[in-house]
Design an enzyme around this catalytic site. Structure first.
Site, PDB file in Angstrom:
ATOM      1  N   GLU A 266      -1.284  13.421  -1.784  1.00  0.00           N
ATOM      2  CA  GLU A 266      -1.639  12.195  -1.077  1.00  0.00           C
ATOM      3  C   GLU A 266      -1.844  11.134  -2.142  1.00  0.00           C
ATOM      4  OE1 GLU A 266      -5.297   9.861   0.618  1.00  0.00           O
ATOM      5  OE2 GLU A 266      -5.411  12.004   1.083  1.00  0.00           O
ATOM      6  N   CYS A 300      -8.128   5.286   1.136  1.00  0.00           N
ATOM      7  CA  CYS A 300      -6.678   5.336   0.945  1.00  0.00           C
ATOM      8  C   CYS A 300      -5.919   4.831   2.164  1.00  0.00           C
ATOM      9  CB  CYS A 300      -6.246   6.753   0.607  1.00  0.00           C
ATOM     10  SG  CYS A 300      -6.734   7.985   1.845  1.00  0.00           S
TER      11      CYS A 300
END
Length: 496
Positions: A266, A300
């Site tokens: 990620e 994020c």
């Protein structure tokens, strides 16, 4: 245990505010410090005081951890999935028991308001409960063979896993890696950020409370450059799970290629928000502000670029400014705090420079844009809103990872989609509309691993989480995630 003084000559003063959980490493079932005797200061982002020290491990600790992981692999993979599921649920119950302790450590280390920290613990607990069920459902399949006999597939653990996580969600990011690894039958070696060692220590203590075999879960503490290269280079490590920047992801990919490791990553994102003319402008703005400034923008999947239809832009922008100005900056343990500081000095300085650059690009500063007056300590920065932001401004091309909200307008939905898709990132994207046709067009048109329509709730234990393009590969959460920790073996059984 006596700690030597840190070597940093500009070391901040030591905090006397409250007890700090002692960070340690877990290697082969033994809690310990670094063999070198070296430590790293952990700085309170709210005060710039030293909270404590984390042992600075190195290649020797990596070698020991890998030896224990090798020994643990045949033991743990032989445990039936039902039994592994029971262990995962024990971890979840221990985390529930220590929920307040985990939340306090998180708030100390990253500065998030305590009132908001418990939510991350709850989400992390869900990961262990979800993957407990996945461990019980690791079935292969039988396919009739055209040549006679049976084609049988079995799911086998990929091997030893190395997990690298960032500081912004120190509990949930680790949980997303530990839970599927254990469910699949893989030992895991964790290297969390050196900014969050106490939070990580408590989480691994919760894992240890499940009475796992030694070496199944291990914790290495210290700087990435002292630990990560040896883990990545080790041929016995067969899977890497990383949460970090795209820059770091490229480096890890290049290094992992030398031993052909499985990767799930990620990486960076730069989530767009498209607010259509049919949307409720004020309601959308309130939702956008709440999620944009969560964790001081250090998320994020935070909304980072706001494309608002020109006919509702004035109402949307006004409400965004009102919501930003209503936030109360303060210490993590102050009851009235609704937004804390940036977690590190480097990140505060980066956000400050980006804010100044955005103003210089021709954007209009509507609120914020500076360190708050009256706060001489801590890495605080005001929640900031810009409008009239040009598309070529750096803030529209690079993730700010801070409390900066740039707004621009559009007239045509196809144009908005093209601009929303103009970066190389594709982790998350959002849109607000009350038109079902627009909703379908947005779902199809936004290039992203995850899309939220009239919602920012896109992270669920039962659903896949992850991005496309330079935002990474693989998924965490959902039935898809455990597949990254498994090999599929096919056997053709023919009558003898």
């Amino acid at each position: 245990m006596r700690r030597p003084p840190a070597t940093d000559t500009n070391r901040p003063r030591r905090s006397q505010a409250m007890t700090y959980h002692t960070p340690l490493m877990l290697i082969g079932g033994e809690w310990r410090t670094a063999a070198s005797g070296r430590f790293i200061d952990v700085v309170d982002p709210c005060t710039e005081d030293v909270l404590g020290q984390v042992p600075a491990g190195g290649p020797d600790e990596v070698a020991e951890a890998l030896a224990h992981a090798r020994a643990a692999l045949p033991v743990w993979r032989a445990v039936h999935g039902w039994e592994r599921g029971k262990k995962l649920r024990r971890i979840a119950r221990e985390m529930e028991r220590r929920r307040d302790e985990l939340a306090r450590a998180l708030s100390q280390e990253i500065g998030r308001p305590l009132s908001q920290a418990g939510g991350e613990v709850a989400i992390a607990i869900e990961q262990f409960d979800w993957f407990a069920g996945e461990a019980e459902r690791l079935f292969g399949e039988t396919i009739p063979s055209r040549q006679g006999g049976r084609l049988v597939t079995d799911l086998e653990p990929v091997g030893i896993v190395a997990a690298f996580t960032a500081w912004n969600f120190p509990i949930n990011l680790l949980a997303r890696k530990i839970a599927p690894a254990l469910a699949a039958g893989c030992p895991i070696v964790c290297r969390p950020s050196e900014q969050t060692p106490a939070t990580s220590t408590i989480l691994i203590e919760c894992c240890e409370a499940a009475d796992l075999p030694p070496g199944v879960v291990q914790l290495l503490q210290g700087r990435a450059e002292d630990l990560s290269p040896a883990l990545i280079a080790a041929p016995e490590v067969r899977k890497i799970s990383l949460t970090g920047s795209t820059r770091v992801g490229r480096l890890v990919m290049a290094q992992a290629a030398q031993t052909v490791k499985r990767l799930s990553m990620e990486l960076g994102g730069h989530a767009p928000v498209v607010v259509c003319e049919s949307a409720d402008a004020k309601a959308a703005a309130a939702a956008c502000a709440a999620f944009k400034f969560r964790n001081a923008g250090q998320v994020c999947i935070a909304p980072n670029r706001f494309y608002v239809h020109e006919r509702i832009a004035a109402a949307f922008t006004q409400r965004m400014v009102e919501e930003a100005e209503a936030l109360r900056l303060g210490g993590a343990f102050d009851a009235d705090t609704t937004m804390g500081p940036l977690t590190t000095r480097a990140q505060r300085d980066r956000v400050e420079a980006l804010s100044e650059e955005t103003r210089a690009s021709g954007a209009r500063l509507l609120t914020g844009g500076a360190r708050p007056q009256g706060r001489n300590r801590g890495f605080f920065f005001e929640p900031t809103v810009f409008d009239e932001v040009p598309d070529d401004a750096r803030i529209m091309r690079e993730e700010p990872f801070g409390p900066l909200a740039p707004i621009t307008t559009f007239t045509d939905l196809d144009d908005a989609l093209a601009r929303a898709n103009s970066t190389p990132y594709g982790l998350a994207a959002y849109a607000f509309t009350r038109d079902q046709g627009e909703a379908q067009a947005l779902s199809r048109g936004l290039k992203s691993g995850m899309v939220g329509l009239n919602t920012f709730a896109i992270a669920h234990a039962e659903a896949p989480f992850g991005g496309v393009d330079q935002s990474g590969m693989g998924r965490e959460g959902g039935r898809q995630a455990i597949l990254d920790y498994l090999d599929v073996k096919m056997t053709h059984f023919m009558p003898g």
